[in-house]
Design a protein around this motif. Structure first.
Motif, mmCIF file in Angstrom:
data_model
loop_
_atom_site.group_PDB
_atom_site.id
_atom_site.type_symbol
_atom_site.label_atom_id
_atom_site.label_comp_id
_atom_site.label_asym_id
_atom_site.label_seq_id
_atom_site.Cartn_x
_atom_site.Cartn_y
_atom_site.Cartn_z
ATOM 1 N N GLY A 156 0.819 -1.207 0.000
ATOM 2 C CA GLY A 156 0.000 0.000 0.000
ATOM 3 C C GLY A 156 0.854 1.259 0.000
ATOM 4 N N ASP A 157 0.515 2.180 -0.860
ATOM 5 C CA ASP A 157 1.137 3.511 -0.875
ATOM 6 C C ASP A 157 0.134 4.460 -0.223
ATOM 7 O OD1 ASP A 157 2.255 5.979 -1.386
ATOM 8 O OD2 ASP A 157 2.611 5.616 -3.516
ATOM 9 N N ASN A 158 0.438 4.860 1.019
ATOM 10 C CA ASN A 158 -0.522 5.589 1.845
ATOM 11 C C ASN A 158 -1.822 4.807 2.001
ATOM 12 O OD1 ASN A 158 0.950 7.770 2.771
ATOM 13 N ND2 ASN A 158 0.464 9.042 0.998
ATOM 14 N N GLU A 159 -1.669 3.520 2.188
ATOM 15 C CA GLU A 159 -2.753 2.600 2.526
ATOM 16 C C GLU A 159 -2.283 1.729 3.691
ATOM 17 O OE1 GLU A 159 -5.647 2.681 1.339
ATOM 18 O OE2 GLU A 159 -5.543 3.550 -0.663
ATOM 19 N N PRO A 160 -3.146 1.346 4.621
ATOM 20 C CA PRO A 160 -4.600 1.450 4.603
ATOM 21 C C PRO A 160 -5.155 2.817 4.999
ATOM 22 C CG PRO A 160 -3.897 0.312 6.577
ATOM 23 C CD PRO A 160 -2.660 0.547 5.753
ATOM 24 N N TYR A 161 -4.294 3.808 5.187
ATOM 25 C CA TYR A 161 -4.783 5.157 5.442
ATOM 26 C C TYR A 161 -3.708 6.143 5.038
ATOM 27 C CZ TYR A 161 -3.565 2.568 9.700
ATOM 28 O OH TYR A 161 -3.056 1.652 10.579
ATOM 29 N N ASP A 162 -4.110 7.391 4.982
ATOM 30 C CA ASP A 162 -3.210 8.458 4.569
ATOM 31 C C ASP A 162 -2.055 8.601 5.551
ATOM 32 O OD1 ASP A 162 -2.808 10.875 2.755
ATOM 33 O OD2 ASP A 162 -2.764 11.802 4.739
ATOM 34 N N GLY A 163 -0.906 8.987 5.022
ATOM 35 C CA GLY A 163 0.302 8.993 5.822
ATOM 36 C C GLY A 163 0.648 10.283 6.524
ATOM 37 N N HIS A 164 -0.269 11.209 6.647
ATOM 38 C CA HIS A 164 0.126 12.466 7.274
ATOM 39 C C HIS A 164 -1.029 13.075 8.058
ATOM 40 C CE1 HIS A 164 2.055 16.274 7.969
ATOM 41 N NE2 HIS A 164 1.135 16.933 7.299
ATOM 42 N N LEU A 165 -0.738 13.382 9.312
ATOM 43 C CA LEU A 165 -1.650 14.152 10.144
ATOM 44 C C LEU A 165 -0.860 15.325 10.713
ATOM 45 C CD1 LEU A 165 -3.401 11.298 12.170
ATOM 46 C CD2 LEU A 165 -4.486 12.747 10.442
ATOM 47 N N PRO A 166 -1.353 16.532 10.603
ATOM 48 C CA PRO A 166 -0.624 17.678 11.159
ATOM 49 C C PRO A 166 -0.326 17.459 12.644
ATOM 50 C CG PRO A 166 -2.446 18.431 9.787
ATOM 51 C CD PRO A 166 -2.599 16.939 9.927
ATOM 52 N N GLY A 167 0.919 17.647 13.015
ATOM 53 C CA GLY A 167 1.311 17.485 14.404
ATOM 54 C C GLY A 167 1.636 16.072 14.819
ATOM 55 N N ASP A 168 1.553 15.101 13.890
ATOM 56 C CA ASP A 168 1.884 13.731 14.270
ATOM 57 C C ASP A 168 3.395 13.566 14.417
ATOM 58 O OD1 ASP A 168 2.946 13.389 11.704
ATOM 59 O OD2 ASP A 168 1.313 12.120 10.995
ATOM 60 N N ALA A 169 3.836 12.386 14.809
ATOM 61 C CA ALA A 169 5.240 12.188 15.153
ATOM 62 C C ALA A 169 6.173 12.462 13.979
ATOM 63 C CB ALA A 169 5.452 10.770 15.685
ATOM 64 N N ILE A 170 5.825 11.982 12.796
ATOM 65 C CA ILE A 170 6.670 12.229 11.628
ATOM 66 C C ILE A 170 6.676 13.707 11.271
ATOM 67 C CG2 ILE A 170 6.849 11.835 9.139
ATOM 68 C CD1 ILE A 170 8.005 9.537 10.713
ATOM 69 N N ASP A 171 5.552 14.338 11.378
ATOM 70 C CA ASP A 171 5.475 15.777 11.097
ATOM 71 C C ASP A 171 6.409 16.557 12.021
ATOM 72 O OD1 ASP A 171 4.594 18.186 9.990
ATOM 73 O OD2 ASP A 171 2.902 18.338 11.362
ATOM 74 N N ILE A 172 6.331 16.257 13.308
ATOM 75 C CA ILE A 172 7.100 17.007 14.303
ATOM 76 C C ILE A 172 8.596 16.734 14.204
ATOM 77 C CG2 ILE A 172 7.532 17.247 16.787
ATOM 78 C CD1 ILE A 172 5.041 18.683 15.860
ATOM 79 N N HIS A 173 8.969 15.465 14.050
ATOM 80 C CA HIS A 173 10.381 15.091 14.157
ATOM 81 C C HIS A 173 11.094 14.933 12.821
ATOM 82 C CE1 HIS A 173 9.896 14.629 18.439
ATOM 83 N NE2 HIS A 173 8.859 13.824 18.243
ATOM 84 N N ALA A 174 10.353 14.779 11.738
ATOM 85 C CA ALA A 174 11.000 14.606 10.435
ATOM 86 C C ALA A 174 10.690 15.764 9.488
ATOM 87 C CB ALA A 174 10.570 13.285 9.811
ATOM 88 N N LEU A 175 9.424 15.952 9.167
ATOM 89 C CA LEU A 175 9.074 16.934 8.146
ATOM 90 C C LEU A 175 9.501 18.346 8.520
ATOM 91 C CD1 LEU A 175 5.521 15.651 7.161
ATOM 92 C CD2 LEU A 175 7.710 15.150 6.054
ATOM 93 N N LYS A 176 9.299 18.730 9.743
ATOM 94 C CA LYS A 176 9.626 20.089 10.159
ATOM 95 C C LYS A 176 11.130 20.344 10.205
ATOM 96 C CE LYS A 176 5.361 21.058 12.719
ATOM 97 N NZ LYS A 176 4.754 21.651 11.528
ATOM 98 N N HIS A 177 11.917 19.264 10.157
ATOM 99 C CA HIS A 177 13.376 19.398 10.183
ATOM 100 C C HIS A 177 14.020 18.991 8.858
ATOM 101 C CE1 HIS A 177 13.494 20.016 14.597
ATOM 102 N NE2 HIS A 177 12.465 19.180 14.610
#
Length: 257
Positions: free
Chosen positions: A196-217
């Motif tokens: 699955g590519d962004n399955e079984p659900y979408d891969g991004h929620l604002p403020g989630d762990a990846i957002d805070i520790h990866a995307l923002k940096h």
């Protein structure tokens, strides 16, 4: 105060580039919250309380990658560390058909207390590990249930979730699809490999762990979702970690990221 740190770290000094994380490692409910949040033992063993099998995969994957790992030591039902602090699903009161009785009266003050006791300490430790290397690759390990109540079965064995930064995600998905060992593992179960590519659900929620520790940096990252029936036993967890580790390593090498 919690009776012990709400997270566990393994191999903090390992030299590998990866930081392997497990946000939903355990179904433990601290004694200060009654030990079960008022739901049955059967429900505490379901995916609503934690990501089944993900902890074992995380630990072994980090060992094989010679990289550090961090995992939570509290149930996602206490407070969900993969949700931002303002997310309405931060403290769940109803989850896949089960009423979480112990969260019924969790008002703003109680949510703030749980943030301070569990959520924030985990993320402070997570960020400290991520900041140890300028070229860290964050690899989050999760699992998903084969079927939600009233929903159709999920066909994917593995899902790779991402947001707008797909530098590592896209080549990793291609490598998974081309892996003969992964195909053979799935075919032994009488299944066809479905990634699955962004399955079984979408891969991004604002403020989630990846957002805070990866995307923002600007840090390289991916989130791996494994179907939980594939990793229920320790042997399964070790095997799947062994399947994924060389693909992760080779992808990093061939892309030159």
């Amino acid at each position: 105060m919690t009776e012990k740190a709400p997270f566990l770290i393994f191999g903090a000094d390992r030299p590998g580039r990866f930081l392997v994380t497990c946000d939903h490692a355990t179904n433990r409910v601290p004694e200060e919250l009654g030990g079960d949040l008022g739901i049955s033992e059967a429900d505490m063993q379901r995916h609503i309380a934690y990501d089944i099998g993900a902890r074992g995969v995380t630990r072994e994957l980090a060992r094989l990658l010679n990289s550090p790992s961090i995992e939570t030591d509290f149930s996602r039902l206490v407070i969900d560390p993969n949700r931002g602090e303002t997310d309405p699903t931060l403290v769940m009161k109803l989850y896949d058909g089960t009423i979480i009785a112990g969260n019924r009266n969790a008002d703003a003050a109680e949510v703030e207390r749980r943030l301070n006791a569990y959520h924030r300490p985990y993320h402070m430790a997570y960020e400290a590990l991520a900041a140890q290397r300028d070229n860290v690759v964050i690899c989050a390990v999760h699992s998903f249930t084969p079927q939600l109540k009233t929903r159709p079965p999920r066909p994917w064995q593995i899902g790779i979730l991402s947001a707008y930064d797909r530098r590592f995600t896209d080549p990793f998905i291609k490598a998974l699809e081309a892996s003969p060992t992964l195909k053979a593992e799935v075919e032994q179960r009488g299944e066809r490999l479905v990634i699955g590519d962004n399955e079984p659900y979408d891969g991004h929620l604002p403020g989630d762990a990846i957002d805070i520790h990866a995307l923002k940096h600007g840090r390289l990252n991916l989130l791996i979702e494994l179907r939980s029936d594939l990793i229920e036993t320790e042997a399964d967890q070790l095997r799947w970690a062994g399947l994924l580790a060389p693909i992760l390593t080779e992808t990093l090498k061939t892309t030159g990221l």
